[in-house]
Design a protein around this motif. Structure first.
Motif, PDB file in Angstrom:
ATOM      1  N   GLU A 272      14.668  19.707  21.990  1.00  0.00           N
ATOM      2  CA  GLU A 272      14.742  21.154  22.162  1.00  0.00           C
ATOM      3  C   GLU A 272      13.682  21.839  21.308  1.00  0.00           C
ATOM      4  N   GLU A 273      13.475  21.327  20.109  1.00  0.00           N
ATOM      5  CA  GLU A 273      12.491  21.906  19.193  1.00  0.00           C
ATOM      6  C   GLU A 273      11.067  21.788  19.741  1.00  0.00           C
ATOM      7  N   HIS A 274      10.804  20.697  20.465  1.00  0.00           N
ATOM      8  CA  HIS A 274       9.454  20.428  20.957  1.00  0.00           C
ATOM      9  C   HIS A 274       9.260  20.805  22.424  1.00  0.00           C
ATOM     10  N   MET A 275      10.260  21.373  23.069  1.00  0.00           N
ATOM     11  CA  MET A 275      10.178  21.613  24.511  1.00  0.00           C
ATOM     12  C   MET A 275       9.054  22.573  24.887  1.00  0.00           C
ATOM     13  N   ASP A 276       8.737  23.533  23.994  1.00  0.00           N
ATOM     14  CA  ASP A 276       7.680  24.487  24.303  1.00  0.00           C
ATOM     15  C   ASP A 276       6.319  23.805  24.431  1.00  0.00           C
ATOM     16  N   GLU A 277       6.155  22.671  23.757  1.00  0.00           N
ATOM     17  CA  GLU A 277       4.889  21.948  23.826  1.00  0.00           C
ATOM     18  C   GLU A 277       4.633  21.424  25.233  1.00  0.00           C
ATOM     19  N   TYR A 278       5.688  21.322  26.032  1.00  0.00           N
ATOM     20  CA  TYR A 278       5.561  20.838  27.407  1.00  0.00           C
ATOM     21  C   TYR A 278       5.839  21.948  28.420  1.00  0.00           C
ATOM     22  N   ASP A 279       5.823  23.194  27.925  1.00  0.00           N
ATOM     23  CA  ASP A 279       6.075  24.360  28.783  1.00  0.00           C
ATOM     24  C   ASP A 279       7.394  24.226  29.531  1.00  0.00           C
ATOM     25  N   ILE A 280       8.411  23.775  28.820  1.00  0.00           N
ATOM     26  CA  ILE A 280       9.724  23.569  29.428  1.00  0.00           C
ATOM     27  C   ILE A 280      10.651  24.728  29.078  1.00  0.00           C
ATOM     28  N   SER A 281      11.377  25.177  30.061  1.00  0.00           N
ATOM     29  CA  SER A 281      12.427  26.180  29.857  1.00  0.00           C
ATOM     30  C   SER A 281      13.494  25.939  30.904  1.00  0.00           C
ATOM     31  N   LEU A 282      14.638  26.545  30.707  1.00  0.00           N
ATOM     32  CA  LEU A 282      15.712  26.422  31.684  1.00  0.00           C
ATOM     33  C   LEU A 282      15.589  27.539  32.715  1.00  0.00           C
ATOM     34  N   SER A 283      15.620  27.162  33.972  1.00  0.00           N
ATOM     35  CA  SER A 283      15.520  28.150  35.039  1.00  0.00           C
ATOM     36  C   SER A 283      16.837  28.919  35.173  1.00  0.00           C
ATOM     37  N   ASP A 284      16.796  30.033  35.853  1.00  0.00           N
ATOM     38  CA  ASP A 284      18.020  30.802  36.095  1.00  0.00           C
ATOM     39  C   ASP A 284      19.028  29.959  36.875  1.00  0.00           C
ATOM     40  N   GLU A 285      18.530  29.171  37.815  1.00  0.00           N
ATOM     41  CA  GLU A 285      19.422  28.314  38.598  1.00  0.00           C
ATOM     42  C   GLU A 285      20.121  27.291  37.701  1.00  0.00           C
ATOM     43  N   GLU A 286      19.369  26.702  36.786  1.00  0.00           N
ATOM     44  CA  GLU A 286      19.960  25.713  35.869  1.00  0.00           C
ATOM     45  C   GLU A 286      20.983  26.375  34.949  1.00  0.00           C
ATOM     46  N   LYS A 287      20.657  27.545  34.447  1.00  0.00           N
ATOM     47  CA  LYS A 287      21.592  28.263  33.574  1.00  0.00           C
ATOM     48  C   LYS A 287      22.880  28.600  34.324  1.00  0.00           C
ATOM     49  N   ASN A 288      22.748  29.052  35.566  1.00  0.00           N
ATOM     50  CA  ASN A 288      23.931  29.379  36.360  1.00  0.00           C
ATOM     51  C   ASN A 288      24.772  28.139  36.654  1.00  0.00           C
ATOM     52  N   SER A 289      24.097  27.024  36.943  1.00  0.00           N
ATOM     53  CA  SER A 289      24.817  25.775  37.206  1.00  0.00           C
ATOM     54  C   SER A 289      25.590  25.322  35.983  1.00  0.00           C
ATOM     55  N   ILE A 290      24.991  25.478  34.821  1.00  0.00           N
ATOM     56  CA  ILE A 290      25.656  25.117  33.571  1.00  0.00           C
ATOM     57  C   ILE A 290      26.890  25.982  33.364  1.00  0.00           C
ATOM     58  N   LYS A 291      26.757  27.269  33.591  1.00  0.00           N
ATOM     59  CA  LYS A 291      27.901  28.175  33.426  1.00  0.00           C
ATOM     60  C   LYS A 291      29.016  27.842  34.408  1.00  0.00           C
ATOM     61  N   GLU A 292      28.647  27.526  35.642  1.00  0.00           N
ATOM     62  CA  GLU A 292      29.646  27.172  36.653  1.00  0.00           C
ATOM     63  C   GLU A 292      30.404  25.904  36.247  1.00  0.00           C
ATOM     64  N   ALA A 293      29.676  24.908  35.768  1.00  0.00           N
ATOM     65  CA  ALA A 293      30.314  23.653  35.385  1.00  0.00           C
ATOM     66  C   ALA A 293      31.230  23.847  34.184  1.00  0.00           C
ATOM     67  N   ALA A 294      30.775  24.626  33.209  1.00  0.00           N
ATOM     68  CA  ALA A 294      31.601  24.887  32.030  1.00  0.00           C
ATOM     69  C   ALA A 294      32.845  25.673  32.404  1.00  0.00           C
ATOM     70  N   SER A 295      32.694  26.619  33.317  1.00  0.00           N
ATOM     71  CA  SER A 295      33.838  27.405  33.774  1.00  0.00           C
ATOM     72  C   SER A 295      34.829  26.528  34.516  1.00  0.00           C
ATOM     73  N   GLN A 296      34.319  25.608  35.311  1.00  0.00           N
ATOM     74  CA  GLN A 296      35.197  24.685  36.040  1.00  0.00           C
ATOM     75  C   GLN A 296      35.985  23.825  35.065  1.00  0.00           C
ATOM     76  N   PHE A 297      35.298  23.308  34.047  1.00  0.00           N
ATOM     77  CA  PHE A 297      35.974  22.496  33.038  1.00  0.00           C
ATOM     78  C   PHE A 297      37.074  23.311  32.357  1.00  0.00           C
ATOM     79  N   ASP A 298      36.758  24.544  32.034  1.00  0.00           N
ATOM     80  CA  ASP A 298      37.709  25.398  31.334  1.00  0.00           C
ATOM     81  C   ASP A 298      38.942  25.678  32.182  1.00  0.00           C
ATOM     82  N   SER A 299      38.753  25.925  33.470  1.00  0.00           N
ATOM     83  CA  SER A 299      39.872  26.304  34.332  1.00  0.00           C
ATOM     84  C   SER A 299      40.756  25.117  34.704  1.00  0.00           C
ATOM     85  N   GLU A 300      40.217  23.931  34.689  1.00  0.00           N
ATOM     86  CA  GLU A 300      40.955  22.766  35.164  1.00  0.00           C
ATOM     87  C   GLU A 300      41.595  21.949  34.058  1.00  0.00           C
TER      88      GLU A 300
END
Length: 353
Positions: A97-125
């Motif tokens: 995570e500390e070095h990700m900028d060196e590779y021009d890496i970031s999380l896309s909006d789609e990836e962020k939304n998918s993460i939130k959906e999965a975490a919400s699913q875990f929480d509800s179930e």
């Protein structure tokens, strides 16, 4: 793995219960510090419990109920070994995570939304008591999924720098057909029995007779069938370890279409014919294996360099509170394809106390 496979892996599936859980562990406690970033206990506990659940679900059946207290190497239990691996992986994730900028890496909006959906699913179930035992609150699950997603993206970026050019000469795989005359047989009760020295002499004579006939046969496999033997196909190079060393050495010295004499190995006699000096399919597969090895070596070297330059401090007192012997964690899930683009799990945490 496709883009949402990592998210699927932690979408739900923990069944936590029995024994005492994590005595005195607070989510905000610091397990380790990587440079200026704290690895908090909630993140460490959730990833550790998920890893524990995988082991207890798939390996406990043949490793036994005391799998974690068993010795994996001198002076270390299986729990020690697995926990060491988990903590090192976590430290590496934070370095990525500390070095990700060196590779021009970031999380896309789609990836962020998918993460939130999965975490919400875990929480509800999953129930509150079970989530507390594994530090499975929504923020923590999101953080772990975020780290895993970054890990995969950084790994892909680093490995993209590996040399992918492999020549036919470097990867060349030959092919052979061979027959085995085994030093063991099976008795009437199905037990394996070693041949006597006298029986081995008789077997050698049979193998020599076969070798003499095979040398002049146009079709090695067909000749083997005629003689009541079974011909097997194999690909190899000089360093192959899946075949007897003696057989590999004998075959590697031959040209295409040539047949060995009787080759004595540790477990039997062998007769082989080299059918190709460059098996295209096996050679191409070997090329990919070489590329994968280069990619892994580059990733290992990169991480090693980051670790050497990093200031990593482990708070053993906190980390020691996460004990696999004091909490049972298993996985419960319906059938799902881990390589699909959609999260499909209907899993839930279930209290087994």
């Amino acid at each position: 793995m496709k883009k949402r496979a990592v998210i699927l892996l932690l979408a739900g599936v923990l069944a936590a219960g029995s024994l005492t859980g994590c005595g005195g562990l607070e989510d905000s406690d610091v397990v380790a510090t990587v440079n200026d970033t704290d690895i908090t206990a909630d993140v460490a506990n959730f990833l550790a419990r998920y890893t524990q659940a995988q082991y207890e679900t798939y390996y406990a059946g043949y490793m036994g109920d005391d799998m974690w207290s068993g010795e994996s190497e001198e002076g270390k239990t299986y729990e020690d070994t697995v926990k060491d691996s988990i903590l090192e992986s976590l430290e590496n994730m934070y370095l990525m995570e500390e070095h990700m900028d060196e590779y021009d890496i970031s999380l896309s909006d789609e990836e962020k939304n998918s993460i939130k959906e999965a975490a919400s699913q875990f929480d509800s179930e999953n129930g509150l008591a079970e989530k507390e035992k594994v530090s499975g609150n929504t923020d923590t699950v999101e953080r772990v999924l975020e780290l895993l997603t970054i890990q995969k993206k950084v790994q892909d970026a680093v490995e993209a720098g590996a040399d992918t050019e492999v020549s036919d000469e470097e990867a060349a795989q030959k092919s052979m057909q061979y027959v085995t005359f085994s030093f063991t047989t099976t008795d009437e009760e199905g037990n394996s029995v070693d041949l006597t020295d006298e029986e081995k002499e008789q077997l050698k004579a049979t193998a020599e007779s076969f070798a003499a006939g095979a040398a002049g046969a146009a079709d090695f496999a067909a000749y083997a069938t005629e003689q009541g033997q079974t011909s097997q196909d194999a690909t190899f190079d000089a360093e192959s370890a899946t075949l007897p060393t003696q057989l590999v050495e004998a075959a590697d010295a031959l040209g295409e279409g040539e047949t060995t004499g009787v080759v004595e190995g540790d477990n039997g006699y062998y007769v082989a014919r080299v059918t190709s000096l460059l098996d295209r399919e096996a050679t191409d597969a070997k090329k990919q294996e070489i590329v994968s090895e280069r990619q892994q070596e580059l990733m290992d070297e990169t991480i090693a360099g980051w670790r050497e330059d990093a200031d990593i401090e482990v708070h053993e007192r906190v980390w020691d509170k996460i004990e696999f012997t004091t909490l049972t964690v298993t996985m419960k899930q319906d059938e799902a394809d881990p390589y699909t683009d959609e999260v499909q799990t209907d899993d839930q945490v279930e209290d087994t106390e």
